[in-house]
Write a protein that holds these residues in place. Sequence first.
Motif, short mmCIF file in Angstrom:
data_model
loop_
_atom_site.label_atom_id
_atom_site.label_comp_id
_atom_site.label_asym_id
_atom_site.label_seq_id
_atom_site.Cartn_x
_atom_site.Cartn_y
_atom_site.Cartn_z
N ARG A 7 0.82 -1.21 0.00
CA ARG A 7 0.00 0.00 0.00
C ARG A 7 0.86 1.26 0.00
O ARG A 7 2.04 1.23 0.34
CB ARG A 7 -0.91 0.02 1.24
CG ARG A 7 -1.90 -1.12 1.31
CD ARG A 7 -2.55 -1.17 2.69
NE ARG A 7 -3.35 -2.37 2.85
CZ ARG A 7 -4.66 -2.40 2.69
NH1 ARG A 7 -5.31 -1.31 2.37
NH2 ARG A 7 -5.33 -3.52 2.84
N SER A 8 0.23 2.37 -0.35
CA SER A 8 0.82 3.69 -0.20
C SER A 8 0.10 4.40 0.92
O SER A 8 -1.13 4.47 0.92
CB SER A 8 0.69 4.50 -1.50
OG SER A 8 1.38 3.88 -2.56
N LEU A 29 11.58 9.08 7.07
CA LEU A 29 11.11 8.83 5.71
C LEU A 29 12.03 9.48 4.68
O LEU A 29 12.26 8.92 3.60
CB LEU A 29 9.69 9.35 5.55
CG LEU A 29 8.60 8.53 6.25
CD1 LEU A 29 7.26 9.26 6.20
CD2 LEU A 29 8.47 7.15 5.62
N THR A 30 12.57 10.64 5.01
CA THR A 30 13.52 11.29 4.11
C THR A 30 14.76 10.43 3.93
O THR A 30 15.26 10.26 2.80
CB THR A 30 13.92 12.67 4.66
OG1 THR A 30 12.76 13.50 4.70
CG2 THR A 30 14.96 13.32 3.76
N VAL A 38 12.09 3.70 -0.31
CA VAL A 38 10.68 4.04 -0.48
C VAL A 38 10.54 5.05 -1.60
O VAL A 38 11.48 5.80 -1.91
CB VAL A 38 10.05 4.63 0.82
CG1 VAL A 38 10.10 3.62 1.96
CG2 VAL A 38 10.73 5.93 1.23
N TYR A 39 9.35 5.04 -2.22
CA TYR A 39 8.99 6.06 -3.20
C TYR A 39 7.95 6.97 -2.55
O TYR A 39 7.19 6.55 -1.67
CB TYR A 39 8.39 5.42 -4.45
CG TYR A 39 9.33 4.58 -5.26
CD1 TYR A 39 10.66 4.98 -5.46
CD2 TYR A 39 8.91 3.40 -5.87
CE1 TYR A 39 11.53 4.22 -6.22
CE2 TYR A 39 9.77 2.63 -6.63
CZ TYR A 39 11.07 3.05 -6.80
OH TYR A 39 11.93 2.29 -7.55
N VAL A 40 7.90 8.21 -3.01
CA VAL A 40 6.91 9.15 -2.50
C VAL A 40 6.16 9.76 -3.67
O VAL A 40 6.73 10.04 -4.72
CB VAL A 40 7.58 10.24 -1.64
CG1 VAL A 40 8.59 11.05 -2.47
CG2 VAL A 40 6.53 11.16 -1.03
N GLU A 41 4.85 9.92 -3.49
CA GLU A 41 4.00 10.50 -4.52
C GLU A 41 3.10 11.56 -3.90
O GLU A 41 2.27 11.23 -3.04
CB GLU A 41 3.14 9.43 -5.18
CG GLU A 41 2.20 9.97 -6.25
CD GLU A 41 1.34 8.88 -6.87
OE1 GLU A 41 0.44 9.21 -7.65
OE2 GLU A 41 1.57 7.69 -6.55
N TYR A 49 3.68 7.41 0.74
CA TYR A 49 4.91 6.61 0.68
C TYR A 49 4.58 5.15 0.43
O TYR A 49 3.60 4.62 0.96
CB TYR A 49 5.70 6.74 1.98
CG TYR A 49 6.22 8.13 2.23
CD1 TYR A 49 7.53 8.47 1.89
CD2 TYR A 49 5.41 9.10 2.81
CE1 TYR A 49 8.02 9.76 2.10
CE2 TYR A 49 5.89 10.39 3.02
CZ TYR A 49 7.19 10.70 2.67
OH TYR A 49 7.66 11.98 2.89
N ARG A 50 5.42 4.49 -0.37
CA ARG A 50 5.29 3.05 -0.58
C ARG A 50 6.69 2.45 -0.72
O ARG A 50 7.66 3.17 -1.02
CB ARG A 50 4.47 2.73 -1.84
CG ARG A 50 5.05 3.23 -3.14
CD ARG A 50 4.13 2.90 -4.32
NE ARG A 50 4.59 3.49 -5.56
CZ ARG A 50 5.46 2.94 -6.38
NH1 ARG A 50 5.98 1.75 -6.09
NH2 ARG A 50 5.82 3.53 -7.50
#
Length: 233
Positions: A7-8, A29-30, A38-41, A49-50
């Motif tokens: 999930r995101s 998270l950074t 992780v990727y961020v959208e 974040y996912r």
Amino acid sequence: MALADGRSLPASVLAAEAGLSAPATSTQLTKLREAGLVYVEPSGRHRYYRLAGHEVAAVLEAMAQIAPAKPIRSLREGTRANALRTARTCYDHLAGRLGVSIMTYLLGQHALQATDGAAEPRRRTGDRLSAPVAHHPYQLGSNAPSVLERFGVDLAGLQNDETTRRPLMKFCMDWTEQQHHVAGRLGAAIRTSFASRGWTTQRSGQRVVRLTDTGRAALGALFELSDGISDVG
């Protein structure tokens, strides 16, 4: 771990899950984003974040295996911990006692066949705890199409799907059961089918999977459920 089912989630939800302040969560998270984990959208005012991929989920499972156990301070926490052991998601497929029971059933019904002659999804020499099985000793068995149909899975459709390069079958060492469970496109298809048939439910943002009454009846008719699975509600 909250992201391990694919999930995101926004930073605020992750902060609540981890029991940290918003600034502390943002800092962590950074670091994860800069490390490519992780990727961020961005979406509206939130940043979702996912995990960067299946490999990151496998690392998280391995870390959970060796990390010190978190003290259980309440009956609610103990119940939740037992629910995670009973049935949960491992990225996008089923894990815990439910996942291992499915694997055992597929072997017993000759939907899967162990190439090394083992009749159960036990750990083999060289298998790392809580990690994808590097050289899995399984192949499709003679009864695979008909057995998987009982789970609502169209094997031929999966085999002929040219839209993805993801392997049809992979297997993981379950971090609570220390046995194999099904991953890959097949594992994801089983999880999706269980949910669409109303056999399982899952609350948003949680890894715990719960069997419905319909699911208990359907799976109980197919195979003998592991201890405690029929009590998950």
